[in-house]
Enzyme design. Structure first.
Site, PDB file in Angstrom:
ATOM      1  N   HIS A   1      99.634 -35.825   0.035  1.00 46.03           N
ATOM      2  CA  HIS A   1      98.460 -35.552  -0.807  1.00 46.03           C
ATOM      3  C   HIS A   1      97.298 -34.883  -0.081  1.00 46.03           C
ATOM      4  O   HIS A   1      96.425 -34.293  -0.719  1.00 46.03           O
ATOM      5  CB  HIS A   1      97.959 -36.845  -1.459  1.00 46.03           C
ATOM      6  CG  HIS A   1      97.074 -37.666  -0.586  1.00 46.03           C
ATOM      7  ND1 HIS A   1      97.559 -38.419   0.471  1.00 46.03           N
ATOM      8  CD2 HIS A   1      95.728 -37.848  -0.590  1.00 46.03           C
ATOM      9  CE1 HIS A   1      96.554 -39.026   1.061  1.00 46.03           C
ATOM     10  NE2 HIS A   1      95.428 -38.699   0.446  1.00 46.03           N
ATOM     11  N   ASP A   2      97.258 -34.931   1.254  1.00 52.16           N
ATOM     12  CA  ASP A   2      96.169 -34.287   2.004  1.00 52.16           C
ATOM     13  C   ASP A   2      96.681 -33.303   3.049  1.00 52.16           C
ATOM     14  O   ASP A   2      96.022 -33.061   4.071  1.00 52.16           O
ATOM     15  CB  ASP A   2      95.289 -35.344   2.682  1.00 52.16           C
ATOM     16  CG  ASP A   2      94.142 -35.808   1.792  1.00 52.16           C
ATOM     17  OD1 ASP A   2      93.741 -35.035   0.915  1.00 52.16           O
ATOM     18  OD2 ASP A   2      93.659 -36.942   1.973  1.00 52.16           O
TER      19      ASP A   2
ATOM     20  N   HIS B   1      91.109 -37.414   7.506  1.00 53.36           N
ATOM     21  CA  HIS B   1      92.150 -36.917   6.603  1.00 53.36           C
ATOM     22  C   HIS B   1      93.312 -36.328   7.403  1.00 53.36           C
ATOM     23  O   HIS B   1      93.634 -35.140   7.308  1.00 53.36           O
ATOM     24  CB  HIS B   1      91.561 -35.881   5.644  1.00 53.36           C
ATOM     25  CG  HIS B   1      90.674 -36.475   4.610  1.00 53.36           C
ATOM     26  ND1 HIS B   1      89.291 -36.498   4.734  1.00 53.36           N
ATOM     27  CD2 HIS B   1      90.956 -37.101   3.438  1.00 53.36           C
ATOM     28  CE1 HIS B   1      88.766 -37.089   3.668  1.00 53.36           C
ATOM     29  NE2 HIS B   1      89.747 -37.471   2.876  1.00 53.36           N
ATOM     30  N   ASN B   2      93.962 -37.171   8.163  1.00 44.09           N
ATOM     31  CA  ASN B   2      95.042 -36.757   9.051  1.00 44.09           C
ATOM     32  C   ASN B   2      96.344 -37.450   8.647  1.00 44.09           C
ATOM     33  O   ASN B   2      96.440 -38.080   7.595  1.00 44.09           O
ATOM     34  CB  ASN B   2      94.671 -37.067  10.500  1.00 44.09           C
ATOM     35  CG  ASN B   2      94.168 -38.505  10.659  1.00 44.09           C
ATOM     36  OD1 ASN B   2      94.643 -39.422   9.982  1.00 44.09           O
ATOM     37  ND2 ASN B   2      93.189 -38.706  11.529  1.00 44.09           N
ATOM     38  N   TRP B   3      97.346 -37.343   9.515  1.00 43.64           N
ATOM     39  CA  TRP B   3      98.660 -37.925   9.236  1.00 43.64           C
ATOM     40  C   TRP B   3      98.577 -39.436   9.059  1.00 43.64           C
ATOM     41  O   TRP B   3      99.272 -40.009   8.206  1.00 43.64           O
ATOM     42  CB  TRP B   3      99.618 -37.543  10.354  1.00 43.64           C
ATOM     43  CG  TRP B   3     100.852 -38.392  10.485  1.00 43.64           C
ATOM     44  CD1 TRP B   3     101.213 -39.140  11.561  1.00 43.64           C
ATOM     45  CD2 TRP B   3     101.908 -38.542   9.523  1.00 43.64           C
ATOM     46  NE1 TRP B   3     102.410 -39.762  11.340  1.00 43.64           N
ATOM     47  CE2 TRP B   3     102.865 -39.406  10.090  1.00 43.64           C
ATOM     48  CE3 TRP B   3     102.132 -38.047   8.244  1.00 43.64           C
ATOM     49  CZ2 TRP B   3     104.035 -39.790   9.428  1.00 43.64           C
ATOM     50  CZ3 TRP B   3     103.300 -38.419   7.573  1.00 43.64           C
ATOM     51  CH2 TRP B   3     104.228 -39.282   8.154  1.00 43.64           C
TER      52      TRP B   3
ATOM     53  N   GLN C   1      77.705 -47.114   1.651  1.00 36.66           N
ATOM     54  CA  GLN C   1      79.012 -47.711   1.405  1.00 36.66           C
ATOM     55  C   GLN C   1      78.983 -48.644   0.200  1.00 36.66           C
ATOM     56  O   GLN C   1      79.947 -48.724  -0.554  1.00 36.66           O
ATOM     57  CB  GLN C   1      79.494 -48.454   2.662  1.00 36.66           C
ATOM     58  CG  GLN C   1      80.952 -48.840   2.640  1.00 36.66           C
ATOM     59  CD  GLN C   1      81.898 -47.650   2.589  1.00 36.66           C
ATOM     60  OE1 GLN C   1      81.484 -46.512   2.814  1.00 36.66           O
ATOM     61  NE2 GLN C   1      83.151 -47.900   2.275  1.00 36.66           N
TER      62      GLN C   1
END
Length: 622
Positions: A394-395, A357-359, A557
């Site tokens: 959004h994150d 959850h990064n750039w 998954q």
């Protein structure tokens, strides 16, 4: 000494030191709304001190009332029946005050104590306390004994418990809350305001009801409803006793609310300090470097869902983000190019360096929305702008931990937000960046337009909480299946935008297989980091977060793809045909995971068989 028997002010002049007029005067007001005295200050008083003085003055007026009453009763005979009863009540109220105000740690604790004392005070079988929501004109209870019939609306409060709500126009409690009048009912079934469905639901038989308001100043903040007096009916003495008790109730509830606000403010302060220590806005050199780069006119491959953003360099991602924004909105909105550059670079800086959850993830989600908005014209420019900004933000400040972790570990963020913990934080970070000097890409909007834009962005970012996806998808699927979905309906459009946010957030599941597998590895590495942290804190992680169960990844998954991703793209494709290609790719990936899961299952069975055979051979050899 200012008072004599009967409560009249002594006609005594008080000399003011130096002849100066007071800078601040705090009146003492009795329960009838009359001023019975005042406290004067020769120095200035801050707004916070005024709040404290307001509370103290309420207590002071109450003390004067009891002193006058005691003096009056004693003058009529110290051992009179009325005096004895009043003395007992005073003792009871003193115990109430000690109990309530020594243990104000939460609103729920205070409510429980108020209900227990109210039940004891008038010898009732049951007691319920309903608070007033002045914004929605509803009564609500987080702790209650009896439901309120078909008019109730149940929600989940911050502690995960049910919260019952119903309009102030309904029932006995609603009548008391609306009018501020006491309702003393000797036969519930003879009163039109009583709802007999309550008894039919619970099996409890209601006979008598005493429902009384709780005031702060002149406003009703709640009502206490006491049911079935144990020895007869509720009388005037019960009403009088509770009227005094209600003063303590109001103060206790008011203090509890203030305590909750203070606690939330402290947690927000801690979060703010943490964020400030970690983040900063982009610097001038970063802005000048990005501005110096050649701006691409058109990037053909960027306009497809299959584009692999992972291959972009750190400087290319913000460059392409600026390009996508300009492509979508250059001829639709007025914005400062430098503000846009600073906004994108600061957004990049406000993503933490976590595994997934990064750039890079934020950029990929924004790219998916860019392609979608380029493929369809069903959204207005205003809606498209909110959708794109929401995706890229959004994150923001994601810590690599989900909402469940935040709550289980009692983090400051979880203390601030009761639902969608991280999503609320992401939105607040977005607003913080927009408010930075030189970052407001929406500054050309009017005040009203700006408020609407922020509301739209908030709706979209909160929609990325998967807990909201399931009911949203079920509702959208139902509307589509029944042929009732209408793009002209505002609520239907909001619902679609919420599902689209989830679709873009899950875009890795609809990428080509090579990109999908590489991304899943990164996702699960972040999951395992959370599982390690949970185990270090003495908690057992769920299978998906458990590094020791990494061999079960394909099966997990498959469940994720079949339970969330495929249904998401399927329902969107029924409204926006251009999304059909995402549904098809997601379906292909799901089948590939199913194939890997079957292979893994066969391997596991072979291992188990081998263990059994080795075990048997050992026994025979022995």
């Amino acid at each position: 000494q200012l008072y004599k028997s009967g409560g009249e002010l002594k006609q005594k002049k008080i000399r003011r030191a130096g002849g100066r007029s007071p800078l601040f005067t705090q009146p003492l007001i009795n329960c009838e709304g009359s001023t019975i005295g005042r406290i004067e200050f020769k120095s200035s008083v801050s707004s916070k001190e005024k709040q404290i003085l307001g509370i103290i003055s309420t207590w002071a007026a109450s003390c004067v009332h009891f002193a006058q009453l005691s003096s009056q009763l004693q003058s009529n005979g110290a051992e009179s029946e009325l005096f004895v009863r009043q003395r007992k009540l005073n003792g009871f109220l003193l115990e109430v005050a000690k109990s309530i105000f020594q243990d104000i740690v939460s609103m729920d604790n205070v409510i429980l104590k108020v209900m227990n004392f109210a039940q004891t005070l008038v010898s009732a079988d049951r007691a319920s306390l309903f608070l007033v929501d002045s914004k929605t004109k509803e009564l609500y209870a987080r702790i209650f004994d009896v439901g309120q019939g078909n008019d109730e609306r149940v929600k989940i409060n911050a502690d995960g418990n049910k919260e019952i709500r119903f309009p102030m126009t309904k029932g006995v409690s609603g009548y008391v809350a609306s009018t501020g009048e006491v309702a003393n009912i000797e036969n519930a079934y003879d009163d039109d305001r009583f709802n007999p469905e309550i008894d039919s639901k619970t099996g409890f038989h209601t006979t008598t009801i005493l429902c009384m308001p709780i005031f702060i100043r002149t406003s009703v903040i709640g009502v206490v409803q006491m049911v079935n007096k144990r020895d007869g009916v509720f009388n005037k003495a019960d009403e009088d006793a509770f009227e005094m008790f209600a003063v303590y109730c109001g103060l206790a509830l008011h203090h509890a609310k203030l305590y909750d606000k203070i606690r939330r403010s402290e947690q927000k302060y801690r979060v703010a300090l943490e964020v400030l220590a970690y983040h900063s806005v982009c610097n001038r050199d970063e802005v000048m470097r990005l501005r110096s780069l050649e701006k691409p006119e058109k990037i053909q491959e960027l306009e497809t869902f299959d584009f692999n953003g992972i291959k972009l360099s750190e400087i290319e991602k913000p460059l392409y983000a600026v390009h996508m924004f300009r492509t979508l909105f250059n001829d639709k909105f007025r914005f400062d190019p430098d503000d846009l550059t600073r906004f994108i670079l600061t957004v990049r800086k406000n993503y933490r360096k976590v595994a997934y959850h990064n750039w890079a993830h934020g950029w990929s989600v924004a790219h998916a929305m860019f392609v979608l908005l380029n493929s369809t014209d069903i959204f207005t420019p205003f809606e498209a702008l909110a959708l794109f900004i929401s995706c890229i933000c959004h994150d923001l400040d994601h810590r690599g931990k989900n909402n469940a972790y935040m709550k289980n570990m009692s983090t400051p963020l979880a203390a601030i937000y009761s639902t969608s913990v991280m999503e609320h934080h992401h939105f607040n970070q977005t607003v913080t960046i927009l408010q930075q000097d030189g970052h407001n890409i929406l500054k050309s909007m009017t005040s009203e337009e700006y408020k609407k834009a922020l509301a739209a962005i908030k709706h979209c970012i909160l929609a990325t909480d998967l807990a909201l996806f399931f009911p949203n998808r079920a509702r959208l699927a139902g509307l589509v299946a029944e042929g009732n979905f209408d793009l002209e309906e505002i609520e239907h459009r909001k619902l679609l935008k919420g599902i689209l946010m989830t679709g873009c957030d899950l875009i890795a599941s609809a990428k080509p297989w090579v990109i999908q597998t590489e991304t899943v590895k990164v996702i699960f590495e972040e999951f395992y980091d959370q599982g390690d942290a949970e185990r270090n804190n003495g908690k057992e992680p769920i299978a998906m977060m458990d590094r020791t169960k990494a061999h079960e990844l394909p099966q997990m998954q498959v469940g994720f793809m079949r339970g969330i991703c495929v249904p998401c793209y399927d329902v969107i494709a029924q409204v926006i045909p251009e999304v059909g290609k995402l549904r098809d790719q997601c379906e292909f990936n799901a089948k590939m995971w199913e194939q890997l899961a079957d292979e893994q299952k066969m391997k596991q069975m072979a291992i188990e068989d081998d263990k059994k055979q080795n075990g048997n051979g050992t026994e025979n050899g022995n």
